[in-house]
Motif scaffolding. Structure first.
Motif, PDB file in Angstrom:
ATOM      1  N   ILE A 211      43.520  77.215  50.701  1.00  0.00           N
ATOM      2  CA  ILE A 211      43.287  75.934  51.378  1.00  0.00           C
ATOM      3  C   ILE A 211      42.116  76.090  52.329  1.00  0.00           C
ATOM      4  CG2 ILE A 211      44.942  76.424  53.230  1.00  0.00           C
ATOM      5  CD1 ILE A 211      45.709  73.435  53.169  1.00  0.00           C
ATOM      6  N   SER A 212      41.293  75.055  52.426  1.00  0.00           N
ATOM      7  CA  SER A 212      40.158  75.085  53.349  1.00  0.00           C
ATOM      8  C   SER A 212      39.799  73.654  53.724  1.00  0.00           C
ATOM      9  CB  SER A 212      38.958  75.800  52.722  1.00  0.00           C
ATOM     10  OG  SER A 212      38.511  75.108  51.567  1.00  0.00           O
ATOM     11  N   ARG A 213      38.885  73.509  54.672  1.00  0.00           N
ATOM     12  CA  ARG A 213      38.466  72.173  55.094  1.00  0.00           C
ATOM     13  C   ARG A 213      37.041  72.236  55.601  1.00  0.00           C
ATOM     14  NH1 ARG A 213      42.644  70.337  59.366  1.00  0.00           N
ATOM     15  NH2 ARG A 213      41.257  68.533  59.605  1.00  0.00           N
ATOM     16  N   ASP A 214      36.377  71.082  55.528  1.00  0.00           N
ATOM     17  CA  ASP A 214      35.039  70.895  56.086  1.00  0.00           C
ATOM     18  C   ASP A 214      35.116  69.668  56.982  1.00  0.00           C
ATOM     19  OD1 ASP A 214      32.405  70.322  56.660  1.00  0.00           O
ATOM     20  OD2 ASP A 214      31.681  70.801  54.660  1.00  0.00           O
ATOM     21  N   ASN A 215      35.228  69.893  58.269  1.00  0.00           N
ATOM     22  CA  ASN A 215      35.405  68.769  59.194  1.00  0.00           C
ATOM     23  C   ASN A 215      34.159  67.887  59.273  1.00  0.00           C
ATOM     24  OD1 ASN A 215      38.044  69.423  59.711  1.00  0.00           O
ATOM     25  ND2 ASN A 215      37.616  70.473  61.648  1.00  0.00           N
TER      26      ASN A 215
ATOM     27  N   ASP B 209      41.384  77.550  61.267  1.00  0.00           N
ATOM     28  CA  ASP B 209      41.531  78.986  61.521  1.00  0.00           C
ATOM     29  C   ASP B 209      42.916  79.516  61.206  1.00  0.00           C
ATOM     30  OD1 ASP B 209      42.170  79.093  65.101  1.00  0.00           O
ATOM     31  OD2 ASP B 209      42.595  77.537  63.620  1.00  0.00           O
ATOM     32  N   ARG B 210      43.857  78.621  60.954  1.00  0.00           N
ATOM     33  CA  ARG B 210      45.208  79.059  60.611  1.00  0.00           C
ATOM     34  C   ARG B 210      45.651  78.376  59.326  1.00  0.00           C
ATOM     35  NH1 ARG B 210      48.189  76.679  64.030  1.00  0.00           N
ATOM     36  NH2 ARG B 210      46.562  75.769  65.342  1.00  0.00           N
ATOM     37  N   THR B 211      46.153  79.173  58.401  1.00  0.00           N
ATOM     38  CA  THR B 211      46.647  78.649  57.120  1.00  0.00           C
ATOM     39  C   THR B 211      47.990  79.279  56.789  1.00  0.00           C
ATOM     40  OG1 THR B 211      45.475  80.362  55.874  1.00  0.00           O
ATOM     41  CG2 THR B 211      44.319  78.274  56.196  1.00  0.00           C
ATOM     42  N   THR B 212      48.790  78.550  56.028  1.00  0.00           N
ATOM     43  CA  THR B 212      50.047  79.083  55.515  1.00  0.00           C
ATOM     44  C   THR B 212      50.179  78.669  54.056  1.00  0.00           C
ATOM     45  OG1 THR B 212      51.398  77.165  56.091  1.00  0.00           O
ATOM     46  CG2 THR B 212      51.140  78.862  57.787  1.00  0.00           C
TER      47      THR B 212
ATOM     48  N   ASP C  54      46.055  68.681  61.866  1.00  0.00           N
ATOM     49  CA  ASP C  54      46.448  69.631  60.832  1.00  0.00           C
ATOM     50  C   ASP C  54      46.651  68.860  59.529  1.00  0.00           C
ATOM     51  OD1 ASP C  54      48.681  71.652  62.926  1.00  0.00           O
ATOM     52  OD2 ASP C  54      46.494  71.382  62.942  1.00  0.00           O
ATOM     53  N   MET C  55      46.469  69.575  58.415  1.00  0.00           N
ATOM     54  CA  MET C  55      46.594  68.938  57.107  1.00  0.00           C
ATOM     55  C   MET C  55      47.459  69.806  56.198  1.00  0.00           C
ATOM     56  SD  MET C  55      44.725  66.111  57.170  1.00  0.00           S
ATOM     57  CE  MET C  55      44.558  65.743  55.413  1.00  0.00           C
ATOM     58  N   ARG C  56      47.981  69.176  55.137  1.00  0.00           N
ATOM     59  CA  ARG C  56      48.845  69.895  54.200  1.00  0.00           C
ATOM     60  C   ARG C  56      48.585  69.448  52.773  1.00  0.00           C
ATOM     61  NH1 ARG C  56      54.493  68.975  57.498  1.00  0.00           N
ATOM     62  NH2 ARG C  56      54.032  66.806  57.031  1.00  0.00           N
ATOM     63  N   TRP C  57      48.845  70.338  51.835  1.00  0.00           N
ATOM     64  CA  TRP C  57      48.931  70.004  50.415  1.00  0.00           C
ATOM     65  C   TRP C  57      50.392  70.152  49.979  1.00  0.00           C
ATOM     66  CZ3 TRP C  57      45.331  67.859  47.376  1.00  0.00           C
ATOM     67  CH2 TRP C  57      43.986  67.985  47.712  1.00  0.00           C
ATOM     68  N   PHE C  58      50.862  69.152  49.249  1.00  0.00           N
ATOM     69  CA  PHE C  58      52.171  69.182  48.612  1.00  0.00           C
ATOM     70  C   PHE C  58      51.968  69.038  47.104  1.00  0.00           C
ATOM     71  CE2 PHE C  58      55.500  68.591  51.904  1.00  0.00           C
ATOM     72  CZ  PHE C  58      54.696  68.383  53.019  1.00  0.00           C
ATOM     73  N   ARG C  59      53.023  69.309  46.355  1.00  0.00           N
ATOM     74  CA  ARG C  59      53.018  69.010  44.926  1.00  0.00           C
ATOM     75  C   ARG C  59      54.412  68.576  44.483  1.00  0.00           C
ATOM     76  NH1 ARG C  59      52.226  75.076  42.240  1.00  0.00           N
ATOM     77  NH2 ARG C  59      54.307  75.894  42.779  1.00  0.00           N
TER      78      ARG C  59
END
Length: 115
Positions: free
Chosen positions: A69-73, A55-58, A32-37
């Protein structure tokens, strides 16, 4: 583990940016990954999270409906699309992942929203 953010810059209120985070040194597709600021004088805050498969975002309440938020594995890359930007979105944005032992951070990318 290495995380490298890019895509920040100066944008007018109402504008858009897309941040990228390129990961290396670990099995990106299983984390899992996250963005902070972090804004000047304020604590670092969680902006968005995404599951390993995407498939799950918050989202934080302050950005919900404006940020995606998105990702390309296949590319070991995570993204954060920032739309309808406000001056209060001005901050250094960091990508993050973690294990039981520690957190891993990138160097951050500056986003400044100003007219």
């Amino acid at each position: 583990v290495q995380l490298v953010e890019s895509g920040g810059g100066l944008v007018q209120p109402g504008g858009s940016l897309r941040l990228s985070c390129v990961a290396s040194g670990f099995s990106f597709s299983t984390y899992d990954m996250r963005w902070f600021r972090q804004a000047p004088g304020k604590e670092r805050e969680l902006v968005a999270t995404i599951s390993s498969t995407g498939d799950r975002t918050t989202y934080a309440a302050s950005v919900k409906g404006r940020f995606t938020i998105s990702r390309d594995n296949a590319k070991n890359t995570m993204y954060l699309q920032l739309n309808s930007l406000k001056p209060e979105d001005t901050a250094v944005y960091y990508c993050n992942t973690w294990t039981l032992e520690r957190n891993y951070w990138g160097q951050g990318t500056q986003v400044t929203v100003s007219s």
